[in-house]
Write an enzyme that holds these catalytic residues in place. Sequence first.
Site, PDB file in Angstrom:
ATOM      1  N   HIS A 133     -16.118  -4.320  35.111  1.00 12.22           N
ATOM      2  CA  HIS A 133     -17.155  -4.602  36.114  1.00 12.22           C
ATOM      3  C   HIS A 133     -16.441  -4.926  37.443  1.00 12.22           C
ATOM      4  CE1 HIS A 133     -20.919  -5.398  37.809  1.00 12.22           C
ATOM      5  NE2 HIS A 133     -21.309  -6.479  37.148  1.00 12.22           N
ATOM      6  N   ASP A 228     -19.597 -15.960  31.130  1.00 10.70           N
ATOM      7  CA  ASP A 228     -20.579 -14.868  31.101  1.00 10.70           C
ATOM      8  C   ASP A 228     -21.272 -14.936  29.740  1.00 10.70           C
ATOM      9  OD1 ASP A 228     -22.009 -12.531  31.613  1.00 10.70           O
ATOM     10  OD2 ASP A 228     -20.321 -11.183  31.237  1.00 10.70           O
ATOM     11  N   CYS A 267     -21.328 -14.557  36.511  1.00  8.14           N
ATOM     12  CA  CYS A 267     -21.755 -13.327  37.196  1.00  8.14           C
ATOM     13  C   CYS A 267     -23.272 -13.199  37.210  1.00  8.14           C
ATOM     14  CB  CYS A 267     -21.118 -12.114  36.533  1.00  8.14           C
ATOM     15  SG  CYS A 267     -21.523 -11.955  34.794  1.00  8.14           S
ATOM     16  N   ARG A 295     -22.362 -10.509  46.183  1.00  8.09           N
ATOM     17  CA  ARG A 295     -22.415  -9.115  45.720  1.00  8.09           C
ATOM     18  C   ARG A 295     -22.801  -8.225  46.904  1.00  8.09           C
ATOM     19  NH1 ARG A 295     -22.958  -7.774  40.356  1.00  8.09           N
ATOM     20  NH2 ARG A 295     -22.515  -5.704  41.184  1.00  8.09           N
TER      21      ARG A 295
HETATM   22  N1  NVA Z   1     -21.089  -8.793  30.395  1.00 13.75           N
HETATM   23  C1  NVA Z   1     -22.417  -8.604  30.918  1.00 13.75           C
HETATM   24  C2  NVA Z   1     -22.394  -8.563  32.402  1.00 13.75           C
HETATM   25  C3  NVA Z   1     -23.733  -8.430  33.049  1.00 13.75           C
HETATM   26  C4  NVA Z   1     -23.654  -8.382  34.531  1.00 13.75           C
HETATM   27  C5  NVA Z   1     -23.014  -7.341  30.340  1.00 13.75           C
HETATM   28  O1  NVA Z   1     -22.317  -6.331  30.269  1.00 13.75           O
HETATM   29  O2  NVA Z   1     -24.176  -7.373  29.957  1.00 13.75           O
HETATM   30  N1   CP Z   2     -23.928  -9.567  37.741  1.00 19.78           N
HETATM   31  C1   CP Z   2     -24.600  -8.405  37.650  1.00 19.78           C
HETATM   32  O1   CP Z   2     -24.022  -7.306  37.599  1.00 19.78           O
HETATM   33  O2   CP Z   2     -25.944  -8.559  37.640  1.00 19.78           O
HETATM   34  P1   CP Z   2     -27.015  -7.455  37.342  1.00 19.78           P
HETATM   35  O3   CP Z   2     -26.896  -7.071  35.893  1.00 19.78           O
HETATM   36  O4   CP Z   2     -28.322  -8.095  37.645  1.00 19.78           O
HETATM   37  O5   CP Z   2     -26.744  -6.262  38.214  1.00 19.78           O
END
Ligand code: NVA
Ligand code: CP
Length: 307
Positions: A133, A228, A267, A295
């Site tokens: 990410h 997270d 995040c 962001r």
């Molecule tokens: N680790 C999480 C991040 C979301 C922004 C996911 O992949 O769902």
């Molecule tokens: N942190 C993040 O990527 O959030 P969203 O899933 O809302 O885009």
Amino acid sequence: MSLKGRHFIDLADFERYELRRILDTAHDLKRKQKRGEPHELLKGKSLAMIFMKSSTRTRVSFEVGLTQLGGHALYLSPSGTQLGRGETIGDTAQVLSRYCDGIMARVYGHNEVADLAKYATVPVINGLSDLLHPCQIMADMLTIEEHKGNLQRLKITYVGDSNNVSNSIMQGCTIMGMDVTIGSPKKHDPSPDILKKAQELSEKYDTTLEVEHDPHKAVANADVIYTDTFFSMGQERDKKKEEALMPFQVNDDLVASAKQDVIVMHCLPAHRNEEITDSVMDGKHSVVFDEAENRLHAQKAILVLVM
Ligand code: NVA
Ligand code: CP
């Protein structure tokens, strides 16, 4: 090397001075936006945004960000496009490249974003894959700089599930000179491949990179605690995994083991009172909403530099 025309998929593909340029541009664009100074640097440019998974921050920050830059972003979902009927990623990439100046994609397998990049003739930005990410971590480092004044030699501890976010932290924060600790139960350690790659970066940039299985030891002396969700998008909830991760919850007790002026990051979206308690999320150490705002500024910087 100029960032123009480059794909933004994996932070490990970038040198420190290149990430520095993105951060400096983000600080500058943020200042301009706050002062109401015009900064329509991408007038007439279009970005295709493919979302195979849900999103609040990524979608809104890219869409609003490009509008502020004078361009236009299109939201594309599998059900609203021919991707949902099986048109290949390769064909889609070639077609979108004929209309748009960039493609941003949120996908399941990392190979899907890599495939987009293989066939696209415009820059491809990774808006989250199961592996990485990168856009998130640029916003995170912007936030750390705002609160701490610098990045180098600061200790960031990510506690919880090893996932796309922690993988990109190990890369991006290491490249920028931070000392990184991952605090996770042994069964949920970073994958060996990604850890090896991060260790190479850590040697190159003379930082420390550690994996620690005791959450309190992991956050000892930390300037930044990051967490997270225990279950990323696409993962089934699993009682055993939840039990293993609960001792790594970011709560007042854990925060007390870090430096007194530690900042706490997430995040988002958060699963309140699972990986982080309300008291920490809404408490004095938390910078999670500054982080979410950033962001916008970080995504604008990436767009300006690659498009
Ligand atoms: N680790 C999480 C991040 C979301 C922004 C996911 O992949 O769902
Ligand atoms: N942190 C993040 O990527 O959030 P969203 O899933 O809302 O885009």
